[in-house]
Design a protein around this motif. Structure first.
Motif, short mmCIF file in Angstrom:
data_model
loop_
_atom_site.label_atom_id
_atom_site.label_comp_id
_atom_site.label_asym_id
_atom_site.label_seq_id
_atom_site.Cartn_x
_atom_site.Cartn_y
_atom_site.Cartn_z
N ALA A 7 0.83 -1.21 0.00
CA ALA A 7 0.00 0.00 0.00
C ALA A 7 0.87 1.26 0.00
N VAL A 8 1.89 1.27 0.85
CA VAL A 8 2.76 2.45 0.94
C VAL A 8 3.52 2.66 -0.38
N ASN A 9 4.08 1.56 -0.92
CA ASN A 9 4.82 1.69 -2.19
C ASN A 9 3.89 2.02 -3.35
N GLY A 10 2.69 1.46 -3.30
CA GLY A 10 1.76 1.65 -4.42
C GLY A 10 1.21 3.05 -4.51
N LEU A 11 1.11 3.74 -3.38
CA LEU A 11 0.48 5.06 -3.39
C LEU A 11 1.20 6.05 -4.31
N SER A 12 2.53 6.08 -4.24
CA SER A 12 3.25 7.04 -5.09
C SER A 12 3.08 6.68 -6.57
N PHE A 13 3.02 5.36 -6.85
CA PHE A 13 2.76 4.93 -8.23
C PHE A 13 1.37 5.39 -8.68
N ALA A 14 0.41 5.30 -7.78
CA ALA A 14 -0.96 5.70 -8.10
C ALA A 14 -0.99 7.17 -8.49
N TRP A 15 -0.29 7.98 -7.72
CA TRP A 15 -0.22 9.42 -7.99
C TRP A 15 0.39 9.72 -9.34
N LYS A 16 1.62 9.18 -9.50
CA LYS A 16 2.39 9.52 -10.70
C LYS A 16 1.65 9.07 -11.96
N SER A 17 1.11 7.85 -11.91
CA SER A 17 0.45 7.33 -13.12
C SER A 17 -0.86 8.06 -13.39
N ALA A 18 -1.59 8.43 -12.33
CA ALA A 18 -2.87 9.13 -12.54
C ALA A 18 -2.62 10.51 -13.15
N VAL A 19 -1.62 11.22 -12.65
CA VAL A 19 -1.33 12.56 -13.19
C VAL A 19 -0.82 12.45 -14.62
N ALA A 20 0.01 11.43 -14.88
CA ALA A 20 0.51 11.22 -16.25
C ALA A 20 -0.66 10.97 -17.19
#
Lengths: 195, 257
Positions: free
Chosen positions: B182-195
């Motif tokens: 969950a902790v590692n995935g959150l930053s991926f969620a952000w970056k990919s959603a904004v991209a």
């Protein structure tokens, strides 16, 4: 009654038990004795239905329940001592009685990591006592416990499993004496008719 | 004399931040072109202006919503897939290539492909879901695989129900793996959603604002929106870390069940 007929078992290509037959009654205390590595624990695991024989059969009374003190404590690290015992037994009175029998009632809220090795062993024993069952299997049960406490626990086990079958494996003669068992000397390799 | 460790940590963080702000400022002064690299002060002023507009809060709110939807869906589906693929080897064989493709293919490819398939408004949440899914899936699968077989054997000897085994053995064993995912995935969620938002340009989104600022050569705005993404990501990460720290410290539940 437990009846094993022409039992064979191997770990991979290493045979441990070959064509072994024996019968055990519904009650009494029996000790399996034999040299290290001859398959005593494997035999207990087959009786407990934790392993399947490669050939032959092992039959128990239908619906017979088995309680066991494993060689390892196998406690859930995220549960307290009391919760570990209650994990297998829904009757809070039995849980309390079992923990008192192993002198751990005052430590019941502690987690395994907060208990010494001996205390953890006592929780594992309390769990087996609280569960009850028709057959009690004890695999080196008193490792790390002092003699006085062993006597008290053995008395409790005797009382709780009075009309039941107790199977014991231990290297310690003192430990065996606490139960005054009938000793079954196992041949090495494990083969033949023990009865 | 040793200073208070908390104070020392704060001073270290502030000192590091000041150092990099100074580096940024010096580069901006040397380049001396606002369109290439604005000064920190110019970016701060732009941010100050942005936060006064309703569009800012609508964009931030909806981007946050898209991230949360994608992230939550990835957590749920990832756990389900991990449970199924560790239980049934056929499913593992079938789904493993999908996992490898998701991990290997560039995120931009997925954004463009899904843009063809689904409504552009939904793409950022979907991409966010897709990028977090393998992280959760792999971690939770590993947690299930590493569950102590001796405990499971003990539970089966004492004839405990499968439900109780799941609740008392599997869930606590998998919990640390799930929290890490969950902790590692959150930053991926952000970056990919904004991209995805940058490419899909849905109404009211940080990605759209970033893209428009770039189109109009409003570099301070690009920097300001990027700073907003970084700040929000850090804040969310802190909140999640706090939540997971509480969850990690919690031991088992009721005494008798």
């Amino acid at each position: 009654m437990i009846s094993a007929e022409h039992l064979s078992f191997s770990y991979g290509s290493t045979p441990v038990i070959e064509d072994l037959s024996f019968t055990l009654p519904d009650s009494g205390v029996f000790r399996f004795d034999g040299p290290s590595g001859c398959g005593k624990t494997t035999l207990l695991r087959l009786i407990a239905d934790l392993e399947r024989p490669n050939s032959g059969s092992i039959t128990r009374q239908p619906n017979a329940t088995v309680s066991m003190v494993f060689q390892e404590n196998r406690l859930l690290p995220w549960l307290s001592a009391e919760e570990n015992v209650a994990f297998v037994c829904g009757d809070s009175l039995r849980v309390e009685r079992a923990l008192k029998a192993v002198s751990l009632w005052d430590e019941r809220h502690k987690f395994p990591e907060e208990l010494s090795g001996g205390m953890q062993r006592r929780v594992a024993i309390a769990r087996a006592i609280a569960y009850g069952g028709d057959i009690l299997i004890l695999d080196e049960p008193f490792t790390g416990l002092d003699e006085q406490l062993c006597q008290t626990i053995a008395d409790t086990i005797y009382r709780e499993f009075a009309e039941k079958l107790i199977l014991l494996v231990t290297h310690s003669e003192e430990e065996a004496r606490l139960f005054s068992p009938k000793t079954i000397t196992l041949p090495c390799p494990l083969t033949g008719d023990l009865t | 004399m040793s200073a208070n460790p908390k104070l020392r940590r704060i001073l270290t963080v502030l000192g590091t931040a000041c150092f990099w702000l100074l580096v940024w400022y010096l580069i901006a002064v040397l380049v001396n072109q606002n369109v290439l690299i604005p000064t920190p002060w110019a970016v701060l002023c732009t941010m100050g202006t942005l936060v006064t507009k309703p569009l800012f809060w609508q964009s931030v709110g909806l981007t946050l919503l898209r991230v949360c939807i994608g992230f939550a869906a990835a957590l749920a589906v990832g756990v389900l897939l991990a449970a199924l693929t560790t239980r049934f080897s056929l499913l593992h064989t079938l789904f493993s290539p999908v996992l490898h493709i998701i991990r290997a293919a560039p995120v931009a490819s997925f954004i463009i492909i899904t843009l063809v398939w689904i409504v552009y408004d939904l793409v950022p949440a979907f991409i966010s879901f897709l990028m977090v899914l393998p992280i959760v899936w792999i971690n939770v699968s590993e947690g299930i695989r590493q569950t102590d077989t001796q405990l499971l054997e003990m539970a089966s000897l004492f004839r405990l129900s499968k439900a109780k085994q799941i609740r008392r053995i599997y869930l606590p064993s998998v919990k640390p793996f799930f929290l890490t995912a969950a902790v590692n995935g959150l930053s991926f969620a952000w970056k990919s959603a904004v991209a995805a938002e940058v490419i899909c340009r849905p109404d009211f989104s940080i990605g759209r604002q970033l893209q428009e600022a770039k189109l109009y050569m409003e570099t301070p705005q690009v920097f300001a929106w990027t700073a907003v993404v970084v700040i929000l990501s850090l804040v969310l990460e802190r909140v999640l870390l706090r939540l997971t720290a509480t969850a990690r410290s919690k031991k088992g539940g009721a005494v008798h069940d």
